[in-house]
Design a protein around this motif. Structure first.
Motif, PDB file in Angstrom:
ATOM      1  N   ASP A   1      12.474  12.190  -4.652  1.00 24.29           N
ATOM      2  CA  ASP A   1      11.174  11.849  -5.236  1.00 24.29           C
ATOM      3  C   ASP A   1      10.676  10.512  -4.718  1.00 24.29           C
ATOM      4  OD1 ASP A   1      10.989  14.141  -6.753  1.00 24.29           O
ATOM      5  OD2 ASP A   1      12.012  13.250  -8.480  1.00 24.29           O
ATOM      6  N   ARG A   2      11.613   9.575  -4.553  1.00 26.78           N
ATOM      7  CA  ARG A   2      11.269   8.222  -4.107  1.00 26.78           C
ATOM      8  C   ARG A   2      12.200   7.792  -2.979  1.00 26.78           C
ATOM      9  NH1 ARG A   2       8.360   5.095  -8.217  1.00 26.78           N
ATOM     10  NH2 ARG A   2       7.956   6.420 -10.033  1.00 26.78           N
ATOM     11  N   ILE A   3      11.692   6.899  -2.143  1.00 29.70           N
ATOM     12  CA  ILE A   3      12.512   6.322  -1.080  1.00 29.70           C
ATOM     13  C   ILE A   3      12.286   4.810  -1.057  1.00 29.70           C
ATOM     14  CG2 ILE A   3      12.273   8.452   0.270  1.00 29.70           C
ATOM     15  CD1 ILE A   3      10.499   6.831   2.243  1.00 29.70           C
ATOM     16  N   PHE A   4      13.115   4.112  -0.296  1.00 32.56           N
ATOM     17  CA  PHE A   4      12.882   2.708   0.011  1.00 32.56           C
ATOM     18  C   PHE A   4      12.120   2.607   1.325  1.00 32.56           C
ATOM     19  CE2 PHE A   4      16.803   2.382  -2.559  1.00 32.56           C
ATOM     20  CZ  PHE A   4      16.422   1.407  -3.472  1.00 32.56           C
ATOM     21  N   VAL A   5      11.222   1.637   1.423  1.00 34.10           N
ATOM     22  CA  VAL A   5      10.520   1.362   2.679  1.00 34.10           C
ATOM     23  C   VAL A   5      10.689  -0.112   3.016  1.00 34.10           C
ATOM     24  CG1 VAL A   5       8.242   1.123   3.747  1.00 34.10           C
ATOM     25  CG2 VAL A   5       8.835   3.235   2.566  1.00 34.10           C
ATOM     26  N   LEU A   6      11.119  -0.362   4.257  1.00 38.97           N
ATOM     27  CA  LEU A   6      11.256  -1.722   4.778  1.00 38.97           C
ATOM     28  C   LEU A   6      10.273  -1.893   5.925  1.00 38.97           C
ATOM     29  CD1 LEU A   6      14.542  -3.641   5.588  1.00 38.97           C
ATOM     30  CD2 LEU A   6      12.697  -3.520   7.273  1.00 38.97           C
ATOM     31  N   GLY A   7       9.353  -2.849   5.795  1.00 38.83           N
ATOM     32  CA  GLY A   7       8.381  -3.115   6.848  1.00 38.83           C
ATOM     33  C   GLY A   7       8.578  -4.500   7.424  1.00 38.83           C
ATOM     34  N   HIS A   8       8.660  -4.592   8.743  1.00 34.74           N
ATOM     35  CA  HIS A   8       8.847  -5.883   9.407  1.00 34.74           C
ATOM     36  C   HIS A   8       7.596  -6.266  10.176  1.00 34.74           C
ATOM     37  CE1 HIS A   8      10.587  -8.355  12.922  1.00 34.74           C
ATOM     38  NE2 HIS A   8      10.485  -9.155  11.879  1.00 34.74           N
ATOM     39  N   SER A   9       7.051  -7.463   9.911  1.00 30.52           N
ATOM     40  CA  SER A   9       5.944  -8.027  10.670  1.00 30.52           C
ATOM     41  C   SER A   9       4.720  -7.099  10.625  1.00 30.52           C
ATOM     42  CB  SER A   9       6.402  -8.332  12.100  1.00 30.52           C
ATOM     43  OG  SER A   9       5.495  -9.155  12.770  1.00 30.52           O
ATOM     44  N   TRP A  10       4.276  -6.558  11.762  1.00 26.66           N
ATOM     45  CA  TRP A  10       3.188  -5.577  11.750  1.00 26.66           C
ATOM     46  C   TRP A  10       3.535  -4.428  10.796  1.00 26.66           C
ATOM     47  CZ3 TRP A  10      -1.448  -3.489  12.602  1.00 26.66           C
ATOM     48  CH2 TRP A  10      -1.552  -2.102  12.788  1.00 26.66           C
ATOM     49  N   GLY A  11       4.787  -4.032  10.785  1.00 25.67           N
ATOM     50  CA  GLY A  11       5.218  -2.988   9.868  1.00 25.67           C
ATOM     51  C   GLY A  11       5.095  -3.393   8.414  1.00 25.67           C
ATOM     52  N   SER A  12       5.109  -4.703   8.145  1.00 23.96           N
ATOM     53  CA  SER A  12       4.938  -5.162   6.764  1.00 23.96           C
ATOM     54  C   SER A  12       3.492  -4.988   6.296  1.00 23.96           C
ATOM     55  CB  SER A  12       5.377  -6.629   6.625  1.00 23.96           C
ATOM     56  OG  SER A  12       4.419  -7.538   7.163  1.00 23.96           O
ATOM     57  N   ILE A  13       2.556  -4.961   7.235  1.00 24.69           N
ATOM     58  CA  ILE A  13       1.151  -4.663   6.898  1.00 24.69           C
ATOM     59  C   ILE A  13       1.043  -3.205   6.456  1.00 24.69           C
ATOM     60  CG2 ILE A  13      -1.183  -4.454   7.836  1.00 24.69           C
ATOM     61  CD1 ILE A  13      -0.443  -6.750   9.781  1.00 24.69           C
ATOM     62  N   LEU A  14       1.626  -2.313   7.265  1.00 26.82           N
ATOM     63  CA  LEU A  14       1.592  -0.895   6.939  1.00 26.82           C
ATOM     64  C   LEU A  14       2.395  -0.608   5.666  1.00 26.82           C
ATOM     65  CD1 LEU A  14       2.155   0.603  10.520  1.00 26.82           C
ATOM     66  CD2 LEU A  14      -0.024   0.177   9.361  1.00 26.82           C
ATOM     67  N   GLY A  15       3.524  -1.287   5.516  1.00 29.21           N
ATOM     68  CA  GLY A  15       4.392  -1.040   4.375  1.00 29.21           C
ATOM     69  C   GLY A  15       3.807  -1.515   3.060  1.00 29.21           C
ATOM     70  N   LEU A  16       3.213  -2.704   3.049  1.00 25.14           N
ATOM     71  CA  LEU A  16       2.632  -3.223   1.819  1.00 25.14           C
ATOM     72  C   LEU A  16       1.411  -2.398   1.412  1.00 25.14           C
ATOM     73  CD1 LEU A  16       2.677  -5.286  -0.431  1.00 25.14           C
ATOM     74  CD2 LEU A  16       1.449  -6.897   1.065  1.00 25.14           C
ATOM     75  N   ALA A  17       0.625  -1.970   2.390  1.00 26.20           N
ATOM     76  CA  ALA A  17      -0.519  -1.107   2.091  1.00 26.20           C
ATOM     77  C   ALA A  17      -0.052   0.217   1.489  1.00 26.20           C
ATOM     78  CB  ALA A  17      -1.344  -0.861   3.354  1.00 26.20           C
ATOM     79  N   LEU A  18       1.061   0.755   2.004  1.00 28.52           N
ATOM     80  CA  LEU A  18       1.632   1.969   1.435  1.00 28.52           C
ATOM     81  C   LEU A  18       2.061   1.736  -0.009  1.00 28.52           C
ATOM     82  CD1 LEU A  18       2.992   4.847   1.625  1.00 28.52           C
ATOM     83  CD2 LEU A  18       5.065   3.592   2.284  1.00 28.52           C
ATOM     84  N   ALA A  19       2.742   0.617  -0.269  1.00 25.25           N
ATOM     85  CA  ALA A  19       3.218   0.319  -1.616  1.00 25.25           C
ATOM     86  C   ALA A  19       2.057   0.215  -2.597  1.00 25.25           C
ATOM     87  CB  ALA A  19       4.019  -0.976  -1.607  1.00 25.25           C
ATOM     88  N   GLU A  20       0.912  -0.260  -2.116  1.00 24.36           N
ATOM     89  CA  GLU A  20      -0.268  -0.339  -2.973  1.00 24.36           C
ATOM     90  C   GLU A  20      -0.858   1.054  -3.208  1.00 24.36           C
ATOM     91  OE1 GLU A  20      -4.600  -2.585  -3.242  1.00 24.36           O
ATOM     92  OE2 GLU A  20      -3.545  -2.465  -1.329  1.00 24.36           O
ATOM     93  N   ARG A  21      -0.911   1.879  -2.138  1.00 21.23           N
ATOM     94  CA  ARG A  21      -1.498   3.213  -2.260  1.00 21.23           C
ATOM     95  C   ARG A  21      -0.650   4.162  -3.092  1.00 21.23           C
ATOM     96  NH1 ARG A  21      -2.004   2.705   3.198  1.00 21.23           N
ATOM     97  NH2 ARG A  21      -0.438   4.296   3.671  1.00 21.23           N
ATOM     98  N   HIS A  22       0.666   4.129  -2.829  1.00 22.29           N
ATOM     99  CA  HIS A  22       1.540   5.156  -3.404  1.00 22.29           C
ATOM    100  C   HIS A  22       2.823   4.550  -3.978  1.00 22.29           C
ATOM    101  CE1 HIS A  22      -0.849   8.574  -2.197  1.00 22.29           C
ATOM    102  NE2 HIS A  22      -0.922   8.109  -0.962  1.00 22.29           N
TER     103      HIS A  22
END
Length: 397
Positions: free
Chosen positions: A154-175
């Motif tokens: 149902d849930r996973i962990f997401v680790l975003g580094h640098s540019w990936g932290s932009i995509l990752g934080l936006a994901l955390a806000e969306r979903h």
């Protein structure tokens, strides 16, 4: 970077009198790297019953996208790594930076659209028009949905580094409902403010060293990264040239060549794959750097998922102090800033041991929360953000 300098040296040698010997040495070096990669592959092999070891090209966003998946136990939580850059892939050095993670997580390294092996297995001319921030966000959603379905989570962990932290934080806000927690490594918050801080720090280092050339070149950029004017690529590269020189990207190192040199030892990348990594990075930077410049999470003050920030104490490439300041005002069910005292921006490679221990001791318990980890924290386990959620929070400059 070191491997690029070695390539240029080899080419120069070939172009002069010793081309036969140089070609022979190059072949020997390639053969030695291949042998080392074979040894790493065997050391890295998962033999546990029920283990997972997958290298696959998924259909995401209309193109083939490469993933590497490793785990000793399919019951473990899933951890998706969203690499930096744009285009700075982590999969070729996953054997180093994520060593041991697969004993506690099912770890997914994904080569993003336009990067790494995903670049290699697609036609760049076809992919180029799709290299947008909106498409990258959609790709993130698709791969998370795939991971949740493929591994029945149902849930996973997401680790975003640098540019990936932009995509990752936006994901955390969306979903937030898709995540156990979000881990931001070298978290990007406000491109312009981060750039200004990095430029000021670098200029101060140059003055302290009485480096007249660096002072002159950095001063020529003033006013740098002001809101009204987007920095030109050559200006950004000039700032990075001296910031890297003084260890603002890799602590106590003049560049990140120690990372890129390890690409050649990848047990899951061919010689051709490795040879195209920097071409792919240039392709990604060309199309996505503007999108990275536009991002500002300064107005994001509420997140409905637990969040960890892994910050390098000496990171001036993407300002760690700015990320820490932003996090203080953020509401979330649980939040924690973990400082890496011997790192700048390349935390995963600079302090891999501490990253591993932190993931296991601090992050992993959230997957079950049997000990009341979140409920016993100062956060709000039932937090619901009142502000309407948006796909992204981008402030035009």
């Amino acid at each position: 970077m070191k491997n690029i300098r070695l390539c240029f040296l080899a080419l120069f040698t070939i172009a002069t009198s010793g081309y036969v010997a140089a070609a022979s040495n190059a072949r020997q070096e390639t053969a030695c790297c291949a042998q080392a990669a074979d040894i790493i592959s065997e050391l890295h092999s998962i033999v546990a019953p029920g283990g997972i070891e997958i290298e696959e090209a998924l259909r995401i966003g209309g193109i083939k996208q490469f993933v590497s998946v490793r785990g000793r136990d399919s019951n473990n939580p899933v951890l998706l790594v969203i690499h930096g850059g744009p285009g700075w892939v982590s999969s070729p050095i996953s054997w180093w930076v994520s060593q041991g993670w697969d004993e506690y997580f099912t770890v997914i390294h994904w080569d993003q659209r336009g990067a790494g092996k995903t670049y290699t297995i697609n036609d760049p001319d076809v992919v180029a028009p799709t290299m947008t921030r909106q498409r990258m966000d959609a790709d993130v959603d698709e791969i998370v949905q795939w991971a949740r379905s493929r591994f029945d989570k149902d849930r996973i962990f997401v680790l975003g580094h640098s540019w990936g932290s932009i995509l990752g934080l936006a994901l955390a806000e969306r979903h937030p409902e898709w995540l156990h927690a979000y881990i931001g490594v070298g978290q990007a918050i406000d491109f312009y403010e981060s750039e200004r801080r990095g430029w000021r720090w670098t200029l101060n280092q140059a003055k302290a060293a009485n480096n007249s050339k660096a002072i002159e070149e950095l001063a020529s950029l003033s006013p740098y990264a002001v809101k009204e004017t987007r920095p030109l690529l050559e200006e950004l590269l000039l700032q990075r040239k001296w910031l890297n020189h003084y260890g603002g990207a890799a602590y106590k190192r003049a560049d990140a060549g120690f990372e890129s040199a390890a690409f050649r030892l990848s047990p899951i990348h061919s010689v051709e794959d490795v040879s195209l990594i920097f071409e792919a990075q240039k392709f990604s930077m060309t199309h996505l750097l503007g999108a990275a410049m536009e991002v500002n999470f300064g107005s994001l003050n509420c997140l409905e998922t637990p969040m960890f920030l892994f910050l390098g104490r000496h990171d001036y490439n993407v300002s760690s102090t700015l990320a820490a300041e932003w996090s203080r005002a953020l509401e979330s069910p649980y939040k924690e800033v973990v400082w890496f005292e011997h790192s700048a921006h390349e935390i995963l490679a600079e302090e891999p041991g501490k990253v591993f221990i932190t993931l296991v001791e601090k992050v992993l318990p959230i997957a079950t929360d049997t000990s009341g980890f979140i409920k016993g924290s100062s956060g709000n386990a039932n937090l619901r953000c009142n502000a309407p959620r948006k796909m992204t929070r981008i402030e035009k400059r």
